[in-house]
Each structure stands twice: as C-alpha cells, then as structure tokens.
Scaffold this active site. Structure first.
Site, mmCIF file in Angstrom:
data_model
loop_
_atom_site.group_PDB
_atom_site.id
_atom_site.type_symbol
_atom_site.label_atom_id
_atom_site.label_comp_id
_atom_site.label_asym_id
_atom_site.label_seq_id
_atom_site.Cartn_x
_atom_site.Cartn_y
_atom_site.Cartn_z
ATOM 1 N N CYS A 39 0.869 -1.257 0.014
ATOM 2 C CA CYS A 39 -0.059 0.033 0.171
ATOM 3 C C CYS A 39 0.886 1.262 -0.018
ATOM 4 O O CYS A 39 1.772 1.517 -0.960
ATOM 5 C CB CYS A 39 -0.946 0.176 1.090
ATOM 6 S SG CYS A 39 -2.561 0.936 0.750
ATOM 7 N N HIS A 41 -4.307 -4.707 1.040
ATOM 8 C CA HIS A 41 -3.820 -5.316 2.407
ATOM 9 C C HIS A 41 -4.143 -6.589 2.381
ATOM 10 O O HIS A 41 -4.954 -7.042 3.187
ATOM 11 C CB HIS A 41 -4.638 -4.354 3.185
ATOM 12 C CG HIS A 41 -4.022 -2.688 3.527
ATOM 13 N ND1 HIS A 41 -3.028 -2.619 4.367
ATOM 14 C CD2 HIS A 41 -4.579 -1.652 3.342
ATOM 15 C CE1 HIS A 41 -2.689 -1.359 4.424
ATOM 16 N NE2 HIS A 41 -3.534 -0.887 3.644
ATOM 17 N N GLU A 81 -2.660 -8.740 3.937
ATOM 18 C CA GLU A 81 -2.240 -9.443 5.192
ATOM 19 C C GLU A 81 -3.576 -9.171 6.046
ATOM 20 O O GLU A 81 -3.412 -9.779 7.286
ATOM 21 C CB GLU A 81 -1.026 -8.577 5.733
ATOM 22 C CG GLU A 81 -1.277 -7.188 6.249
ATOM 23 C CD GLU A 81 -1.378 -6.079 5.488
ATOM 24 O OE1 GLU A 81 -1.918 -4.840 5.984
ATOM 25 O OE2 GLU A 81 -1.507 -6.344 4.360
#
Length: 271
Positions: free
Chosen positions: A112, A205, A207
């Site tokens: 990001c 994102h 994760e």
C-alpha cells in the site's frame, strides 16, 4: 521449500501496530515454522518526541547496519497516503532502507503506502489522489502470472483500503515495471520489477484478517466523527467473511518460496 531458517524484517508503519504484527505472525507461522520475524519502527518518526511504550515494547528502532542479515524485508502500508512524500518525517530513512535492501539484493515486499513511496523513489512514478477511497473486497484480473501469483486464479478476492493510486500511464511506459494484476475496476493490485526482480509492490492489504476492514472503518469514524466515511464494499461490517484467506496463504507461501530460493542461490554462489 527447504527447511533452512529464514529471517524476515518488517518495517511496521501501520496505525494498528500490534494487530499488524499479530497478523504477520499468524500468516507466517501457518506457512513455515522456520521463519523468524523482526519488527522495526522508523527512528526519524520519533526524533523530537519519546517513542510510545506500546511501540517500543513490540519493535526495535530501524538499524540499517542489520539489514544485510535479513533474507527478506516487508514494508507495510501507512495511513498517510494523502500527504506528500516529502512531508513524511521519515522519508529519508525509508529511502536509505531501500538503498540497503537493493545493495544487499534482499527480497522486498512493499504494501500500500509502502509500495507507493517505493515506486516513487525507485522509478519516479507519481501518486494521484482518488475521488473516493478504494475500500472493500474486490475481484481481480491477473494480467501476468508473476511468481507471487502462482496457484492463484483470475477472479481472486482481496481487500483494499486507500485514498491514492499510482499513475498507470507512467507505469505502463516504464519498461522496468510490469503490472501483474488489477481490480475489476482497474485499480492496481500488484506490480513487479523487471529491473530488480527482488522488488514486488502490492496495493492490496492482503495481510488483513476478516475484522481489519471493520476496525479501520470504526477507527476513522472515531477519529473524525464530523465526517461521513464510505463503508467497505462487498463486505459486512456486522458479519465479515474471510473470503480472501486462501489467496492470502498462497500469496505469502509464494513469497517465502521466492525468499528461500534467493537465499539458496546466495549460499551456492558464496561457497
């Protein structure tokens, strides 16, 4: 994948630092028990103020002398994409870190804002502000099956949460870069570097766990109750579904395989 020990450094720039660390620990421990994670914060961010106890307790100040000891390095996102890069207190430290990573040919994964700042520094790609936040879970089109997208099918779902995008025309005109996947609305998911194969730039994102988008939404509202914030698309705030979990696992498994193979090659060349 071999059983050799891998050491991964993570510059954690996220707002929810502890939750971010827990997410990475959970992801990597499920992939390979021979992975050691070490978390850092940028020293320049706290140059004129004390380091918060909650930050100092779970991470270390970034030490560029240690970088050569890592097999892979992750730079997270940060909730600062609406700021100019030159206004970031630790931008010089960020750039010096990239210099060390490149000098030592360490596998690099940027997420990001980290991907935005790295693309700008390394390739001169400009950031553009969006009319509204890209926020929610989106299907994706794979344009090139890069190493990190092996075993992942077009149409895969992944979360996004950002107010900015990198200039697509500049990327397409740069022969050193390749766009590997985009959302169904044409926004960036991933870019790989042809010039420096150890660099990968991710705008999702990926994760995030299933509660992260809801937590981000409520955090923004709490910080600015006077504003109206967009709710995440294709996502239930009250009953979130972790429908990108399989993609998350495959993606990070692919990256660890890339890190592992790069380390084996280094050891072979050194012997």
């Amino acid at each position: 994948m071999s059983n050799q020990q891998l050491k991964i450094g993570i510059l954690n720039l996220m707002h929810d630092k502890k939750d971010t660390q827990n997410r990475y620990h959970k992801i990597f421990s499920s992939i390979n028990q021979n992975i050691t994670l070490q978390f850092f914060y940028p020293k320049m961010h706290y140059l004129n103020r004390p380091v918060p106890k909650r930050v100092a307790k779970i991470s270390n100040p970034l030490d560029l002398k240690q970088i050569k000891n890592f097999d892979g390095f992750i730079i997270t996102g940060a909730p600062i994409e609406q700021l100019d890069f030159n206004d970031i207190t630790y931008i010089d430290e960020f750039q010096h870190l990239i210099q060390e990573l490149e000098k030592n040919h360490i596998q690099q994964l940027f997420f990001c804002w980290g991907a935005m700042a790295a693309l700008n520094y390394c390739y001169g790609i400009h950031k553009t502000m969006l009319n509204e936040k890209i926020f929610g879970i989106y299907p994706h089109h794979i344009l090139h099956h890069s190493d990190l997208l092996q075993g992942i099918d077009s149409g895969f779902l992944a979360p996004h949460a950002r107010y900015a995008e990198m200039n697509h025309e500049e990327i397409l005109q740069d022969s050193r870069l390749q766009i590997d996947a985009i959302t169904n609305t044409g926004d960036l998911f991933s870019i790989s570097s042809i010039k420096s194969p150890e660099q990968d730039f991710i705008f999702s994102h990926l994760e995030y766990d299933k509660e992260a988008l809801a937590n981000e939404y409520h955090r923004e509202i709490a910080a600015h109750p006077e504003k109206a914030f967009k709710k995440p698309e294709n996502y239930s705030l009250s009953n979130p579904v972790f429908n990108w979990k399989k993609t998350q696992r495959q993606f990070f498994t692919n990256w660890i395989k890339k890190v592992d193979e790069a380390k084996k090659l280094k050891l072979t060349l050194a012997s």
